[in-house]
Design an enzyme around this catalytic site. Structure first.
Site, PDB file in Angstrom:
ATOM      1  N   LYS A 232       2.197 -28.045   6.367  1.00  0.00           N
ATOM      2  CA  LYS A 232       2.433 -29.493   6.443  1.00  0.00           C
ATOM      3  C   LYS A 232       1.577 -30.173   7.503  1.00  0.00           C
ATOM      4  CE  LYS A 232       6.488 -30.091   3.866  1.00  0.00           C
ATOM      5  NZ  LYS A 232       7.121 -28.757   3.746  1.00  0.00           N
TER       6      LYS A 232
ATOM      7  N   GLU B 163       9.312 -39.775   6.306  1.00  0.00           N
ATOM      8  CA  GLU B 163      10.622 -39.335   5.837  1.00  0.00           C
ATOM      9  C   GLU B 163      10.658 -37.822   6.006  1.00  0.00           C
ATOM     10  OE1 GLU B 163       8.027 -39.618   3.896  1.00  0.00           O
ATOM     11  OE2 GLU B 163       8.061 -37.601   3.043  1.00  0.00           O
TER      12      GLU B 163
ATOM     13  N   SER C 113       2.982 -20.336   2.516  1.00  0.00           N
ATOM     14  CA  SER C 113       2.887 -21.714   3.007  1.00  0.00           C
ATOM     15  C   SER C 113       3.554 -21.895   4.368  1.00  0.00           C
ATOM     16  CB  SER C 113       3.511 -22.671   1.990  1.00  0.00           C
ATOM     17  OG  SER C 113       4.832 -22.265   1.663  1.00  0.00           O
TER      18      SER C 113
HETATM   19  C1  LIG Z   1       7.779 -28.303   2.618  1.00  0.00           C
HETATM   20  C2  LIG Z   1       7.439 -26.913   2.314  1.00  0.00           C
HETATM   21  C3  LIG Z   1       7.113 -26.499   0.999  1.00  0.00           C
HETATM   22  C4  LIG Z   1       7.186 -27.404  -0.191  1.00  0.00           C
HETATM   23  O1  LIG Z   1       6.322 -28.477  -0.173  1.00  0.00           O
HETATM   24  P1  LIG Z   1       5.022 -28.561  -1.073  1.00  0.00           P
HETATM   25  O2  LIG Z   1       4.627 -29.974  -0.936  1.00  0.00           O
HETATM   26  O3  LIG Z   1       5.414 -28.190  -2.472  1.00  0.00           O
HETATM   27  O4  LIG Z   1       4.042 -27.615  -0.522  1.00  0.00           O
HETATM   28  C5  LIG Z   1       6.715 -25.190   0.797  1.00  0.00           C
HETATM   29  N1  LIG Z   1       6.675 -24.303   1.816  1.00  0.00           N
HETATM   30  C6  LIG Z   1       7.004 -24.645   3.077  1.00  0.00           C
HETATM   31  C7  LIG Z   1       6.934 -23.612   4.135  1.00  0.00           C
HETATM   32  C8  LIG Z   1       7.388 -25.959   3.372  1.00  0.00           C
HETATM   33  O5  LIG Z   1       7.710 -26.284   4.642  1.00  0.00           O
END
Ligand SMILES: *Cc1c(COP(=O)(O)O)cnc(C)c1O
Length: 410
Positions: free
Chosen positions: A91, A113, A380
């Site tokens: 993010k 948000e 992610s």
């Molecule tokens: C917020 C988040 C997601 C989901 O958001 P996307 O916009 O689909 O990437 C996925 N993995 C993590 C670790 C997150 O914090």
């Protein structure tokens, strides 16, 4: 220009667009203009890269999951370690990009948000770094559920504003942020956290997240890998679209998005919009596939991972699903938990619960392929933030005892 690669007239196929109140047209027009100027400005990208190296910790490593690969006997599995980025997830890439854009526009104040709080924490940290005022809207229920992230946002100097309207969760926080922006846009930027919302947000967020895909491409090419598939979890879709971005105009590798299968396919038990469960709709400024009830209202969703627990999917991914360039799969809550455990034991890496949905499916796909091929999964986020949920699920009695004793100590 292929439709799925860049938005044309603000649409990706039939999805996308800009469905907003009249008062938001001007700020969105101005934002689009500045975004498009910044995209071709080397100075802008040099600053993005410098902050990436010094603050975010880029490039994030590409890890060979050696033990899992040996056990599977299929393709070689690699993990893009995006969770090692500062604040624990991808993010931060988007937060840096949009905050730099805001500063370029002369804005002094950022609003955002947040649902689970991950986007709020990333935004708050970047605002502290760049000297911008930061206000984060968050539903009252989410504030209660996500206390640690509220604490971190405040530590970074952000003001966290409780939202008491509607269901007191993410969608109400978005509405409140939009209301704020309608009155404050001359000095304020609204920093949306995923690849969705009215145009130009889906394009903007993809461009800032595509650093993940560019690095992965360089890293796999340097190793001479024959990449057969890329796998990423999909909430709103920002980590997936950023990871896939450099490969959209070619037929290979397979691009696989993994949605939250929750506890079953019945309404309210999952957050999977693709594969026939979602329907076309217009919600919060964009057209895409949403989980809707018979009256066309947004349905409640469920996922063990807060970041995937969302009723809509980014318009570009919805379009890429329709064209077939991106395949969609689901992983259930229990499969994600099992994947967290497996990667922890076999590779010494703790996936975030969101990312573990991708991890679970990557293991399945790798098992079906050949040893000369490679599969890359985007981790992610890292799992530190999920301590309370994971410990509650995997070690309930001992964790409960610990929490009670902590309570007594206070
Ligand atoms: C917020 C988040 C997601 C989901 O958001 P996307 O916009 O689909 O990437 C996925 N993995 C993590 C670790 C997150 O914090």
């Amino acid at each position: 220009m292929p439709q799925h690669c860049k938005s044309y007239n603000n649409y990706f196929g039939q999805f996308g667009g800009r469905y907003v109140a009249e008062v938001l047209r001007t700020p969105l027009d101005l934002l689009e203009e500045e975004f498009s100027a910044a995209m071709s400005d080397d100075r802008f990208w040099r600053e993005f890269d410098t902050i990436g190296v010094q603050f975010v910790g880029r490039p994030t490593p590409l890890l060979f999951a050696e033990n899992s690969s040996a056990a599977l006997g299929g393709a070689q599995l690699y993990i893009k370690m995006e969770g090692l980025a500062h604040t624990g997830a991808h993010k931060i890439n988007n937060a840096v990009g949009q905050a730099l854009l805001a500063r370029r526009m002369g804005k002094k104040r950022i609003i955002a948000e947040t649902g689970a709080g991950q986007h709020g924490v990333a935004t708050a940290a970047v605002c502290a770094k760049l000297g911008l005022e930061c206000r984060v809207y968050m539903g009252e229920i989410d504030i209660r559920r996500q206390k640690p992230n509220v604490f971190w946002m405040q530590m970074y100097g952000a003001e966290v504003v409780p939202v008491a309207s509607g269901s007191r969760t993410l969608k109400d926080a978005v509405n409140e942020a939009l209301r704020d922006w309608a009155e404050s846009f001359p000095d304020t930027h609204y920093l949306i956290g995923s690849a969705l919302g009215p145009s130009p947000y889906p394009d903007m967020v993809r461009e800032f997240q595509s650093v993940v895909g560019r690095e992965t491409r360089q890293q796999t090419e340097a190793l001479g890998l024959d990449v057969a598939a890329l796998v990423a979890c999909v909430g709103g879709g920002s980590n997936a679209i950023g990871f896939f971005a450099p490969y959209l105009e070619q037929a290979q590798p397979r691009l696989v998005g993994v949605e939250a299968g929750g506890t079953g396919d019945d309404p309210g038990r999952h957050a999977a919009r693709m594969g026939g469960l979602g329907e076309p709709g217009i919600v919060q400024g964009y057209k895409s596939l949403f989980l809707l009830d018979e009256d066309g209202q947004v349905q409640p969703t469920h996922s063990i991972s807060a970041g995937l627990d969302y009723p809509g999917i980014g318009p570009q991914l919805a379009s890429l699903g329709a064209s077939g360039r991106v395949e969609f799969r689901r992983a259930r809550d229990q499969q994600a938990l099992e994947a967290v455990r497996q990667f922890a034991r076999n590779e010494g890496v703790v996936f975030a619960l969101e990312s573990a949905h991708g991890g679970a499916v990557a293991l399945e796909i790798a098992a079906e392929l050949q040893p000369h091929q490679a599969v890359v999964v985007n981790m992610s986020g890292r799992g530190d933030k999920d301590l309370f949920i994971m410990a509650g699920e995997l070690d309930r009695a001992a964790w409960r005892e610990f929490l009670l004793s902590e309570g007594d100590r206070l």
